[in-house]
Design an enzyme around this catalytic site. Structure first.
Site, PDB file in Angstrom:
ATOM      1  N   ASN A  60      55.266  24.668  25.776  1.00 15.77           N
ATOM      2  CA  ASN A  60      54.008  24.623  25.049  1.00 15.77           C
ATOM      3  C   ASN A  60      54.092  23.401  24.134  1.00 15.77           C
ATOM      4  OD1 ASN A  60      51.873  25.065  23.344  1.00 15.77           O
ATOM      5  ND2 ASN A  60      52.344  27.225  22.960  1.00 15.77           N
ATOM      6  N   LYS A  81      57.180  24.095  21.811  1.00 13.85           N
ATOM      7  CA  LYS A  81      57.658  25.482  21.804  1.00 13.85           C
ATOM      8  C   LYS A  81      58.144  25.785  23.208  1.00 13.85           C
ATOM      9  CE  LYS A  81      55.062  28.702  18.863  1.00 13.85           C
ATOM     10  NZ  LYS A  81      53.845  29.504  18.845  1.00 13.85           N
ATOM     11  N   ARG A  95      51.613  25.143  28.997  1.00 13.94           N
ATOM     12  CA  ARG A  95      50.314  25.391  28.377  1.00 13.94           C
ATOM     13  C   ARG A  95      49.554  24.062  28.370  1.00 13.94           C
ATOM     14  NH1 ARG A  95      49.238  26.872  22.074  1.00 13.94           N
ATOM     15  NH2 ARG A  95      47.021  27.249  22.241  1.00 13.94           N
ATOM     16  N   HIS A 149      42.517  29.283  22.821  1.00 12.57           N
ATOM     17  CA  HIS A 149      43.400  30.453  22.637  1.00 12.57           C
ATOM     18  C   HIS A 149      43.353  31.393  23.837  1.00 12.57           C
ATOM     19  CE1 HIS A 149      43.131  29.833  18.025  1.00 12.57           C
ATOM     20  NE2 HIS A 149      44.274  29.361  18.464  1.00 12.57           N
ATOM     21  N   HIS A 194      42.291  36.356  16.995  1.00 17.47           N
ATOM     22  CA  HIS A 194      43.571  35.629  17.006  1.00 17.47           C
ATOM     23  C   HIS A 194      43.612  34.812  15.714  1.00 17.47           C
ATOM     24  CE1 HIS A 194      46.876  33.147  18.841  1.00 17.47           C
ATOM     25  NE2 HIS A 194      46.470  32.395  17.835  1.00 17.47           N
ATOM     26  N   GLY A 239      45.914  32.810  13.415  1.00 20.11           N
ATOM     27  CA  GLY A 239      47.187  32.133  13.148  1.00 20.11           C
ATOM     28  C   GLY A 239      46.882  30.857  12.393  1.00 20.11           C
ATOM     29  N   ARG A 259      42.116  23.109   9.576  1.00 19.80           N
ATOM     30  CA  ARG A 259      40.847  22.738  10.229  1.00 19.80           C
ATOM     31  C   ARG A 259      39.678  23.443   9.554  1.00 19.80           C
ATOM     32  NH1 ARG A 259      42.630  24.266  16.158  1.00 19.80           N
ATOM     33  NH2 ARG A 259      44.777  24.345  15.422  1.00 19.80           N
ATOM     34  N   ASP A 311      49.449  27.644   4.590  1.00 20.02           N
ATOM     35  CA  ASP A 311      50.230  28.815   4.984  1.00 20.02           C
ATOM     36  C   ASP A 311      49.739  30.046   4.228  1.00 20.02           C
ATOM     37  OD1 ASP A 311      52.359  30.774   5.067  1.00 20.02           O
ATOM     38  OD2 ASP A 311      53.630  29.181   5.862  1.00 20.02           O
ATOM     39  N   MET A 312      49.279  31.061   4.965  1.00 20.60           N
ATOM     40  CA  MET A 312      48.702  32.241   4.325  1.00 20.60           C
ATOM     41  C   MET A 312      49.698  32.934   3.394  1.00 20.60           C
ATOM     42  SD  MET A 312      45.974  33.949   3.902  1.00 20.60           S
ATOM     43  CE  MET A 312      44.722  33.720   5.162  1.00 20.60           C
ATOM     44  N   ARG A 313      50.991  32.936   3.781  1.00 21.80           N
ATOM     45  CA  ARG A 313      51.993  33.585   2.911  1.00 21.80           C
ATOM     46  C   ARG A 313      52.040  32.916   1.546  1.00 21.80           C
ATOM     47  NH1 ARG A 313      56.407  33.483   7.546  1.00 21.80           N
ATOM     48  NH2 ARG A 313      55.218  31.597   7.786  1.00 21.80           N
ATOM     49  N   GLY A 355      49.802  35.005  13.962  1.00 20.27           N
ATOM     50  CA  GLY A 355      50.712  35.150  12.814  1.00 20.27           C
ATOM     51  C   GLY A 355      50.102  35.891  11.648  1.00 20.27           C
ATOM     52  N   GLU A 367      52.276  33.885  24.185  1.00 24.01           N
ATOM     53  CA  GLU A 367      51.736  32.917  25.143  1.00 24.01           C
ATOM     54  C   GLU A 367      52.793  32.470  26.144  1.00 24.01           C
ATOM     55  OE1 GLU A 367      50.439  30.525  21.916  1.00 24.01           O
ATOM     56  OE2 GLU A 367      48.327  30.924  22.269  1.00 24.01           O
TER      57      GLU A 367
HETATM   58  P1  ADP Z   1      50.229  28.986  15.259  1.00 23.20           P
HETATM   59  O1  ADP Z   1      48.728  28.974  15.397  1.00 23.20           O
HETATM   60  O2  ADP Z   1      50.790  27.688  14.741  1.00 23.20           O
HETATM   61  O3  ADP Z   1      50.972  29.583  16.433  1.00 23.20           O
HETATM   62  P2  ADP Z   1      51.009  31.448  13.935  1.00 23.20           P
HETATM   63  O4  ADP Z   1      50.300  32.348  14.882  1.00 23.20           O
HETATM   64  O5  ADP Z   1      52.500  31.422  13.928  1.00 23.20           O
HETATM   65  O6  ADP Z   1      50.476  29.963  14.012  1.00 23.20           O
HETATM   66  O7  ADP Z   1      50.496  31.854  12.467  1.00 23.20           O
HETATM   67  C1  ADP Z   1      50.909  31.162  11.322  1.00 23.20           C
HETATM   68  C2  ADP Z   1      50.220  31.807  10.122  1.00 23.20           C
HETATM   69  O8  ADP Z   1      50.656  33.189  10.027  1.00 23.20           O
HETATM   70  C3  ADP Z   1      50.578  31.136   8.794  1.00 23.20           C
HETATM   71  O9  ADP Z   1      49.416  31.006   8.001  1.00 23.20           O
HETATM   72  C4  ADP Z   1      51.500  32.151   8.166  1.00 23.20           C
HETATM   73  O10 ADP Z   1      51.453  32.109   6.763  1.00 23.20           O
HETATM   74  C5  ADP Z   1      50.919  33.454   8.668  1.00 23.20           C
HETATM   75  N1  ADP Z   1      51.874  34.546   8.474  1.00 23.20           N
HETATM   76  C6  ADP Z   1      53.032  34.769   9.116  1.00 23.20           C
HETATM   77  N2  ADP Z   1      53.660  35.850   8.582  1.00 23.20           N
HETATM   78  C7  ADP Z   1      52.876  36.314   7.578  1.00 23.20           C
HETATM   79  C8  ADP Z   1      52.966  37.389   6.636  1.00 23.20           C
HETATM   80  N3  ADP Z   1      54.001  38.226   6.632  1.00 23.20           N
HETATM   81  N4  ADP Z   1      51.961  37.557   5.756  1.00 23.20           N
HETATM   82  C9  ADP Z   1      50.906  36.717   5.748  1.00 23.20           C
HETATM   83  N5  ADP Z   1      50.758  35.689   6.600  1.00 23.20           N
HETATM   84  C10 ADP Z   1      51.729  35.476   7.498  1.00 23.20           C
END
Ligand code: ADP
Length: 416
Positions: free
Chosen positions: A9, A16, A89, A177, A204, A206, A237, A279-281, A324, A375
């Site tokens: 990917n 990946k 992919r 996706h 989806h 992420g 984005r 990053d959501m975290r 994610g 994926e």
């Molecule tokens: P990609 O589209 O690059 O494959 P992912 O599907 O891995 O991305 O998603 C990444 C997102 O998921 C990031 O915003 C990350 O902060 C969020 N994420 C992962 N684990 C957690 C968590 N425990 N709590 C909140 N958000 C999370």
């Protein structure tokens, strides 16, 4: 001797990969080569979870050298490795390709002609394919398209209201996706076949994010359109944007095409709104006004688009989270499902806190599920089918804990 299938990917600066046996869903190894072209990093993990040794620093000046470095690390870890076939992919399959296909020179030319439709992704996908063909000239290679799952859209969800000539030239709502949606749709069909025949809204969420309306396993509509910019706000984005904003940026702010690409793809979304992170975290932990507003906007748009996708199908029978954020963020799932009782959506906060597979409350009309996407595994299954003629469907769904059947049965046999 380890006979294996390789799923690749290739993104703009990352690769990946997943190494799988000829049969079976458990990976031999997975990994990520990141920051290709800069000071690259390589992570390689065995299927049982342990980190495997990699060269330090890894040589990753371009996609070709990154693939060589990945293969070197794989062969060092599994000295008897034989790659039987490779799956890729590919972001764009254009208007006609609606399933995975064997790669040959004619197909590569066709895919290269689609690069103007996805200039930030397609050339990197094709570079990954060329590198893999050079590394494994004898192995069959299979292309799996992110757009393929959405080719079932009816005309009204496939077009924009532009003069007809643009549609004919390929300016359409392709949706992306697709590998993720195809995988999770398959999982749902095995976990809860009756639900999978119904009207499913799949989110989806992420770093890239979209929502798809899926009726009886077929994509009806998607929030993503011509490019991977449309629909939901994402890590960097912008998501749906009034085209008048782009005109303003050009005419009044003097931005050229490259500057607009940089703004809309790399500096907007959660990062742009929070001024802090994509990053959501990080945003959940930050607690600043800007970070909270970025989450508020994300949640609001997800709610809005769930409503829109349900409207596209005349209703909703299940809501599924993946990606994610969808798989891990209890906060985002809980907030998205607030004020959704009008759609029969109401979550059980304990189950949500446990990241359970079914997080809806027992009394709610619409089941809400959390199903991890994969994926790379979808690509490997496509390789088995297209290159090896093996269509065996895995017997057991990829359950993690979680007794979904009981939870669904409790609401009247929805598990089918
Ligand atoms: P990609 O589209 O690059 O494959 P992912 O599907 O891995 O991305 O998603 C990444 C997102 O998921 C990031 O915003 C990350 O902060 C969020 N994420 C992962 N684990 C957690 C968590 N425990 N709590 C909140 N958000 C999370």
């Amino acid at each position: 001797m380890t006979d294996a299938l390789l799923a690749l990917n290739a993104g703009s600066s990352s690769l990946k990969f997943g190494l799988y046996p000829a049969a079976g869903d458990a990976p031999i190894a997975t990994g990520l080569a990141d920051r290709i072209g800069a000071e690259g990093t390589l992570r390689l993990r065995a299927g049982y979870g342990a980190d495997l040794p990699v060269p330090v620093p890894p040589d990753m000046s371009d996609h070709g050298t990154a693939l060589e470095t990945v293969l070197g690390a794989l062969v060092a870890a599994f000295p008897e490795l034989t790659i039987l076939a490779v799956g890729h992919r590919v972001v764009h399959g254009g208007p006609d390709l609606d399933a995975p296909v064997l790669i040959n020179e004619g197909l590569l030319e066709e895919l290269e002609a689609l690069s103007p439709f996805a200039p930030l992704h397609q050339p990197h996908n094709l570079a990954g394919i060329r590198a893999a063909i050079a590394a494994f000239p004898e192995a069959p290679q299979v292309a799996c398209f992110d757009t393929a799952f959405h080719r079932s859209h009816p005309f009204v969800n496939d077009t924009f209201a532009l003069p007809r000539a643009y549609y004919d030239k390929g300016v359409r709502r392709y949706g992306f996706h697709g590998l993720s949606y195809a995988f999770v749709t398959g999982e749902l069909a095995r976990i809860a076949p009756r639900l999978a025949e119904g009207r499913v809204v799949m989110a989806h969420l992420g770093n890239g994010a979209s929502i798809c309306a899926i009726h009886n396993g077929r994509s009806v509509a998607s929030t993503m359109g011509f490019s991977a910019l449309d629909g939901l706000p994402m890590g960097t984005r912008c998501g749906q944007l009034d085209p008048g904003v782009v005109l303003y940026l050009m005419q009044q702010e003097g931005l050229d095409a490259n500057a607009i690409v940089d703004l809309l793809y790399r500096r907007s979304g959660l990062l742009g709104l929070s001024g802090l992170s994509n990053d959501m975290r990080v945003l959940e932990a930050a607690g600043t006004t800007e970070a909270n507003q970025a989450i508020d906007y994300f949640v609001f748009r997800v709610q809005r688009e769930i409503g829109a996708m349900a409207a596209a199908m005349g209703g909703i029978d299940a809501l599924v989270f993946c990606g994610g954020i969808g798989e891990n963020s209890r906060l985002v799932r809980a907030r998205v499902c607030e004020r959704m009782a009008w759609m029969g959506i109401e979550i059980d906060h304990e189950r949500n806190a446990l990241n359970a597979m079914v997080i809806s409350s027992e009394m709610a009309r619409t089941p809400v599920l959390v199903l991890p996407t994969n994926e790379e595994l979808l690509i490997v299954r496509a390789v088995r089918s297209v290159a090896l003629g093996n269509d065996a469907v895995p017997e057991a769904p990829l359950l993690h804990d979680r007794a979904p059947e009981e939870a669904l049965a409790a609401r009247g046999g929805a598990a089918g």
